[in-house]
Each structure stands twice: as structure tokens, then as C-alpha cells.
Enzyme design. Structure first.
Site, PDB file in Angstrom:
ATOM      1  N   CYS A  45       0.818  -1.218   0.000  1.00 14.74           N
ATOM      2  CA  CYS A  45       0.000   0.000   0.000  1.00 14.74           C
ATOM      3  C   CYS A  45       0.851   1.267   0.000  1.00 14.74           C
ATOM      4  O   CYS A  45       0.458   2.285  -0.566  1.00 14.74           O
ATOM      5  CB  CYS A  45      -0.946  -0.003   1.193  1.00 14.74           C
ATOM      6  SG  CYS A  45      -2.184  -1.319   1.103  1.00 14.74           S
ATOM      7  N   THR A  46       2.014   1.220   0.641  1.00  8.90           N
ATOM      8  CA  THR A  46       2.897   2.388   0.621  1.00  8.90           C
ATOM      9  C   THR A  46       3.343   2.696  -0.805  1.00  8.90           C
ATOM     10  O   THR A  46       3.376   3.860  -1.229  1.00  8.90           O
ATOM     11  CB  THR A  46       4.117   2.155   1.530  1.00  8.90           C
ATOM     12  OG1 THR A  46       3.671   1.932   2.874  1.00  8.90           O
ATOM     13  CG2 THR A  46       5.052   3.359   1.517  1.00  8.90           C
TER      14      THR A  46
END
Length: 217
Positions: A45-46
Site C-alpha cells: 500500500c505504501t
């Protein structure tokens, strides 16, 4: 019944790392993309949120606002943005919703109504909160994509899909597989050959029901 294409999205009031906002008021007359994920400080997700940050100029060019969703707190979002910006190499100016009570996740049918998070949740407890929703200025859901936790979302494809949606809605056409801006569009079957020639000029009849043409400038 879950949220379906062409349904009006719920006008929720949400807390974000940038303050409280109403979804409908925030969208205004723009297009919008709501993209969700199961937890802050997670590797896949980063990289995704960094990709969204790097595309800031492209979203603006298309009159589109972007907003993230997470089941973590606004304070966590503010801290996590430092990591996002490190990976992106630029500011992450979009808000991230703090969906700790799962209101957004349930309203957008990402989680079942009876779902709850344990005291110390892991990404697996909210793994289906990995979706992309494209919303029109009319506040209606135009497209949705859902991904598993292990596969990073392709935001170039999200951008391409947004181009297709904006082109089809503004020009009354359809787009073929793998279409990109500047390529031939598909003339809808409801348009006669005569009307197609008047609207598009020359066109190619690949099959009796498949006609392609350049979009007039």
C-alpha cells in the site's frame, strides 16, 4: 444490497488527516477516485499511495480529486504520509479517510455489515478493503476494481480507465480494449452509418456491428 455501478454513492461525513469533510461536497463538480487499503505502514500500500502522489499533475489535468481510505486513525495517516512521500519523492497532498468504525468500508460494500475489527487488527482482518472506485461529478459510481493484498494496483490502468470514462461520457462513444487517449474510438451501435459519418467523418467498418473512428478535435 451492495453499491452497484450507476448508484449514487452515500453522502458520508468522514474524518481525514486533513479534517472533516462530506463526500458529496468534497467531490463538488469534479470526478473523484476513492482508493482503499487495509492498514497503514504496509509495504504494498505504501508503494500504491506513492504512485497516486506522483500522478498528482495527471489527476489535476483531468479535473479529478483523489482520496484514500484506511481503517487506521487520522494521526496514523499523518505519520504514514512521511513514508509515502519518501517513496514518492513528492508531497502526498490528497486526504486519507480514517475509517476506524468501518462506515465507509461497509457503505461501499468492501466489508459485510456485521464485520468488526479485533482490538489489535492485522491487514488480514480488513483485507477486502483494497478497492478503487471512480465516481462521476453526478456522484454516481462509474467503475470499481478490487485487488488482493499481494498484488499492487496499476494506477496507470486507473488513469487509462478514467480517460475512457471521461471520453465516453463527454463524447457519446465507447472505447476498445487497451484504448488510450488519441486512439480510435468505437461508434455506438445506436448511431446509424449516416449519423456516424456526419459526426465523425470517415470511419472503418471492421464488422457490421464494430465501427471505429478518430475523434474530431
Amino acid at each position: 444490497m451492495g453499491l452497484r455501478l450507476n448508484d449514487t454513492i452515500p453522502d458520508l461525513t468522514v474524518e481525514t488527516d486533513q479534517g472533516t469533510l462530506s463526500l458529496h461536497e468534497w467531490i463538488g463538480d469534479s470526478w473523484a477516485i476513492l482508493f482503499s487499503h487495509p492498514k497503514d505502514f504496509t509495504p504494498v500500500c505504501t508503494t500504491e499511495f506513492s504512485a497516486v502522489a506522483r500522478l498528482a499533475d495527471e489527476w489535476a489535468k483531468r479535473g479529478t480529486k483523489v482520496i484514500g481510505v484506511s481503517v487506521d486513525s487520522a494521526a496514523d495517516h499523518q505519520k504514514w504520509k512521511g513514508d509515502i512521500e519518501t517513496v514518492a519523492g513528492r508531497e502526498a497532498g490528497f486526504p486519507i479517510i480514517a475509517d476506524k468504525d468501518l462506515t465507509v468500508a461497509k457503505a461501499f460494500d468492501m466489508l459485510e455489515a456485521e464485520h468488526y475489527l479485533p482490538e489489535n487488527p492485522t491487514p488480514a482482518d480488513s483485507q477486502t478493503v483494497r478497492a478503487v472506485f471512480i465516481i462521476g461529478p453526478d456522484k454516481k459510481l462509474k467503475l470499481t476494481m478490487t485487488y488482493p493484498m499481494t498484488v499492487g494496483r496499476n494506477f496507470s490502468e486507473v488513469l487509462r480507465a478514467l480517460d475512457g470514462l471521461q471520453t465516453s461520457s463527454s463524447r457519446g462513444v465507447a472505447t476498445p480494449a487497451d484504448w488510450a487517449l488519441g486512439q480510435d474510438i468505437i461508434i455506438p451501435a445506436s448511431v446509424s452509418d449516416e449519423d456516424a459519418k456526419a459526426k465523425f467523418g470517415e470511419f472503418t467498418k471492421v464488422l457490421p456491428y464494430l465501427r471505429t473512428a478518430k475523434l474530431p478535435s
